[in-house]
Motif scaffolding. Structure first.
Motif, PDB file in Angstrom:
ATOM      1  N   ASP A  62      -5.225  -6.933  -5.044  1.00 56.49           N
ATOM      2  CA  ASP A  62      -5.212  -5.501  -4.749  1.00 56.49           C
ATOM      3  C   ASP A  62      -5.465  -5.282  -3.260  1.00 56.49           C
ATOM      4  O   ASP A  62      -6.595  -5.334  -2.800  1.00 56.49           O
ATOM      5  N   ALA A  63      -4.390  -5.058  -2.519  1.00 55.33           N
ATOM      6  CA  ALA A  63      -4.518  -4.884  -1.068  1.00 55.33           C
ATOM      7  C   ALA A  63      -4.218  -3.439  -0.693  1.00 55.33           C
ATOM      8  O   ALA A  63      -3.776  -3.150   0.413  1.00 55.33           O
ATOM      9  N   ARG A  64      -4.470  -2.523  -1.626  1.00 56.93           N
ATOM     10  CA  ARG A  64      -4.149  -1.123  -1.350  1.00 56.93           C
ATOM     11  C   ARG A  64      -5.071  -0.517  -0.301  1.00 56.93           C
ATOM     12  O   ARG A  64      -4.756   0.488   0.308  1.00 56.93           O
ATOM     13  N   GLY A  65      -6.221  -1.168  -0.117  1.00 52.53           N
ATOM     14  CA  GLY A  65      -7.181  -0.627   0.851  1.00 52.53           C
ATOM     15  C   GLY A  65      -6.937  -1.093   2.265  1.00 52.53           C
ATOM     16  O   GLY A  65      -7.771  -0.915   3.135  1.00 52.53           O
ATOM     17  N   THR A  66      -5.819  -1.717   2.518  1.00 53.14           N
ATOM     18  CA  THR A  66      -5.591  -2.226   3.866  1.00 53.14           C
ATOM     19  C   THR A  66      -4.121  -2.102   4.279  1.00 53.14           C
ATOM     20  O   THR A  66      -3.227  -2.269   3.457  1.00 53.14           O
ATOM     21  N   ALA A  67      -3.911  -1.782   5.542  1.00 51.87           N
ATOM     22  CA  ALA A  67      -2.545  -1.616   6.057  1.00 51.87           C
ATOM     23  C   ALA A  67      -2.090  -2.914   6.724  1.00 51.87           C
ATOM     24  O   ALA A  67      -2.876  -3.829   6.901  1.00 51.87           O
TER      25      ALA A  67
ATOM     26  N   GLY B  95      -8.430  10.054  23.175  1.00 51.66           N
ATOM     27  CA  GLY B  95      -7.323   9.354  22.514  1.00 51.66           C
ATOM     28  C   GLY B  95      -7.787   8.166  21.692  1.00 51.66           C
ATOM     29  O   GLY B  95      -7.500   8.094  20.501  1.00 51.66           O
ATOM     30  N   PRO B  96      -8.526   7.225  22.340  1.00 56.64           N
ATOM     31  CA  PRO B  96      -9.002   6.074  21.570  1.00 56.64           C
ATOM     32  C   PRO B  96      -9.847   6.475  20.362  1.00 56.64           C
ATOM     33  O   PRO B  96      -9.739   5.874  19.291  1.00 56.64           O
ATOM     34  N   MET B  97     -10.654   7.541  20.545  1.00 58.22           N
ATOM     35  CA  MET B  97     -11.484   7.991  19.424  1.00 58.22           C
ATOM     36  C   MET B  97     -10.613   8.453  18.262  1.00 58.22           C
ATOM     37  O   MET B  97     -10.866   8.140  17.100  1.00 58.22           O
ATOM     38  N   MET B  98      -9.552   9.195  18.642  1.00 55.46           N
ATOM     39  CA  MET B  98      -8.662   9.708  17.598  1.00 55.46           C
ATOM     40  C   MET B  98      -7.916   8.559  16.914  1.00 55.46           C
ATOM     41  O   MET B  98      -7.766   8.545  15.698  1.00 55.46           O
ATOM     42  N   ILE B  99      -7.446   7.605  17.724  1.00 55.08           N
ATOM     43  CA  ILE B  99      -6.718   6.466  17.147  1.00 55.08           C
ATOM     44  C   ILE B  99      -7.628   5.699  16.192  1.00 55.08           C
ATOM     45  O   ILE B  99      -7.231   5.318  15.093  1.00 55.08           O
ATOM     46  N   LYS B 100      -8.880   5.495  16.624  1.00 57.08           N
ATOM     47  CA  LYS B 100      -9.805   4.736  15.778  1.00 57.08           C
ATOM     48  C   LYS B 100     -10.039   5.432  14.450  1.00 57.08           C
ATOM     49  O   LYS B 100     -10.078   4.789  13.393  1.00 57.08           O
ATOM     50  N   SER B 101     -10.173   6.774  14.497  1.00 55.97           N
ATOM     51  CA  SER B 101     -10.422   7.468  13.234  1.00 55.97           C
ATOM     52  C   SER B 101      -9.169   7.467  12.367  1.00 55.97           C
ATOM     53  O   SER B 101      -9.238   7.339  11.145  1.00 55.97           O
ATOM     54  N   LEU B 102      -7.983   7.548  13.030  1.00 61.31           N
ATOM     55  CA  LEU B 102      -6.734   7.461  12.264  1.00 61.31           C
ATOM     56  C   LEU B 102      -6.581   6.088  11.612  1.00 61.31           C
ATOM     57  O   LEU B 102      -6.161   5.958  10.459  1.00 61.31           O
ATOM     58  N   MET B 103      -6.923   5.054  12.383  1.00 56.34           N
ATOM     59  CA  MET B 103      -6.800   3.687  11.869  1.00 56.34           C
ATOM     60  C   MET B 103      -7.677   3.507  10.644  1.00 56.34           C
ATOM     61  O   MET B 103      -7.290   2.894   9.656  1.00 56.34           O
TER      62      MET B 103
ATOM     63  N   LYS C  38      -8.724   5.872   8.659  1.00 58.80           N
ATOM     64  CA  LYS C  38      -8.201   6.694   7.579  1.00 58.80           C
ATOM     65  C   LYS C  38      -7.020   5.999   6.898  1.00 58.80           C
ATOM     66  O   LYS C  38      -6.841   6.078   5.682  1.00 58.80           O
ATOM     67  N   GLN C  39      -6.201   5.327   7.713  1.00 59.68           N
ATOM     68  CA  GLN C  39      -5.009   4.693   7.139  1.00 59.68           C
ATOM     69  C   GLN C  39      -5.230   3.215   6.850  1.00 59.68           C
ATOM     70  O   GLN C  39      -4.277   2.451   6.688  1.00 59.68           O
ATOM     71  N   ASN C  40      -6.483   2.828   6.781  1.00 54.17           N
ATOM     72  CA  ASN C  40      -6.855   1.463   6.388  1.00 54.17           C
ATOM     73  C   ASN C  40      -6.303   0.355   7.269  1.00 54.17           C
ATOM     74  O   ASN C  40      -6.040  -0.749   6.797  1.00 54.17           O
ATOM     75  N   VAL C  41      -6.098   0.665   8.538  1.00 48.52           N
ATOM     76  CA  VAL C  41      -5.699  -0.394   9.472  1.00 48.52           C
ATOM     77  C   VAL C  41      -6.973  -1.143   9.868  1.00 48.52           C
ATOM     78  O   VAL C  41      -8.012  -0.528  10.088  1.00 48.52           O
ATOM     79  N   LEU C  42      -6.897  -2.442   9.917  1.00 50.09           N
ATOM     80  CA  LEU C  42      -8.064  -3.235  10.308  1.00 50.09           C
ATOM     81  C   LEU C  42      -8.542  -2.816  11.698  1.00 50.09           C
ATOM     82  O   LEU C  42      -7.735  -2.531  12.571  1.00 50.09           O
ATOM     83  N   SER C  43      -9.849  -2.798  11.885  1.00 53.47           N
ATOM     84  CA  SER C  43     -10.386  -2.475  13.207  1.00 53.47           C
ATOM     85  C   SER C  43     -10.216  -3.700  14.107  1.00 53.47           C
ATOM     86  O   SER C  43     -10.010  -4.813  13.621  1.00 53.47           O
ATOM     87  N   LEU C  44     -10.324  -3.490  15.414  1.00 55.47           N
ATOM     88  CA  LEU C  44     -10.196  -4.626  16.340  1.00 55.47           C
ATOM     89  C   LEU C  44     -11.271  -5.678  16.050  1.00 55.47           C
ATOM     90  O   LEU C  44     -11.000  -6.879  16.106  1.00 55.47           O
ATOM     91  N   ASP C  45     -12.482  -5.219  15.710  1.00 60.53           N
ATOM     92  CA  ASP C  45     -13.550  -6.171  15.358  1.00 60.53           C
ATOM     93  C   ASP C  45     -13.113  -7.060  14.199  1.00 60.53           C
ATOM     94  O   ASP C  45     -13.241  -8.276  14.239  1.00 60.53           O
ATOM     95  N   GLU C  46     -12.596  -6.400  13.165  1.00 61.28           N
ATOM     96  CA  GLU C  46     -12.173  -7.126  11.960  1.00 61.28           C
ATOM     97  C   GLU C  46     -10.999  -8.059  12.299  1.00 61.28           C
ATOM     98  O   GLU C  46     -10.927  -9.188  11.818  1.00 61.28           O
ATOM     99  N   MET C  47     -10.089  -7.578  13.164  1.00 61.25           N
ATOM    100  CA  MET C  47      -8.926  -8.403  13.521  1.00 61.25           C
ATOM    101  C   MET C  47      -9.349  -9.677  14.250  1.00 61.25           C
ATOM    102  O   MET C  47      -8.809 -10.747  13.983  1.00 61.25           O
TER     103      MET C  47
END
Lengths: 191, 84
Positions: free
Chosen positions: B16-21, A117-125, A127-136
């Motif tokens: 340009d923030a298209r690369g981030t959610a 699950g976590p692996m899938m969520i991480k790859s989805l994140m 893919k959808q440009n959600v910041l990673s926990l490290d970045e957050m």
């Protein structure tokens, strides 16, 4: 001094005391409902830590002061995967081994599927440009989001300061600190 | 503002923030607002629908003026004016 003068003096003294009392009351009122968000973070699930960080970052971006109080299971998220603490007793070592070592090893509260699950969520994140926990965590540090570690629960779980992440706004305190911070905050959350 | 008026705006800064959610675009907007002057117009490009709702909230809180948004193919242009 006449009796009248004595009377007046006493009344002035009384008034001064009352003014001082009122002043301190007003200060206390002004200190409540600050533009501040206090969160008590107790869960150590990946999804809950993600939610915590997203809300914290959004609030910080809106210039709301953010204070996170980490306690119990959530402390796993603050462990540094590259650090080890010396001189641990057997139970602490066991806890340390059984609990996730760091934010990238956290489990999902649902659909964990032995780590799939976590692996899938991480790859989805990703893919959808959600910041990673490290970045957050990095952004949170830059924005001055304060993280307080509950010292009592850290000791209880057998964690040590030496194994916690490098974070410039990290501090150690007790529950009263959260109560104090939460009391002056305009928003409080428990996760 | 009408869509045409928005499209015709002269922007001092384009983020340009298209690369981030979410909450990435808001974070980038916050960083960028410090680099422009009062009265300047800034546009934020975001592929995240939530940002279109979040930016006006941020503007209201910070006292900036939200001007409106334009939908492009696959992303939004969100316009705002820095007030202070």
């Amino acid at each position: 001094m006449t009796e009248l003068e004595q009377n007046v003096e006493q009344q002035i003294k009384q008034l001064q005391e009352e003014v001082a009392q009122l002043k301190s009351k007003i200060e206390a009122v002004e200190n409540t409902n600050k533009d501040q968000l206090s969160m008590a973070v107790v869960s150590g699930d990946m999804d809950k830590i993600l939610a915590t960080m997203v809300i914290a970052l959004a609030a910080a971006a809106m210039d709301t002061e953010v204070k996170l109080f980490f306690s119990f299971w959530s402390l796993s998220a603050l462990r540094d995967k590259n650090k080890t603490a010396p001189n641990k007793n057997l139970i602490s070592k066991m806890f340390g081994m059984m609990l996730p070592k760091g934010r990238n090893k956290l489990k999902l509260s649902k659909l964990n599927m032995a780590g799939m699950g976590p692996m899938m969520i991480k790859s989805l994140m990703k893919k959808q440009n959600v910041l990673s926990l490290d970045e957050m965590f990095k952004q949170a540090d830059e924005l001055g989001v304060e993280i307080t570690i509950c010292e009592m629960s850290m000791n209880l779980m057998g964690f040590k300061k030496e194994e916690m992440i490098d974070y410039s706004h990290l501090r150690y305190a007790g529950a009263a600190t959260f109560v104090g911070d939460a009391g002056e905050s305009s928003a409080q959350l428990f996760i | 503002m009408t869509q045409d008026e928005l499209k015709g705006l002269e922007v001092a800064k384009s983020v340009d923030a298209r690369g981030t959610a979410c909450p990435g675009p808001l974070l980038e907007a916050k960083k960028a607002i410090g680099t422009i002057s009062t009265g300047d117009i800034m546009e934020i490009l975001s592929a995240d629908e939530g940002t279109r709702v979040d930016i006006p909230k941020w503007c209201t809180k910070k006292g900036h003026e939200y001007l409106g948004s334009v939908e492009e193919s696959g992303f939004f242009k969100i316009f705002m004016k820095k007030n202070k």
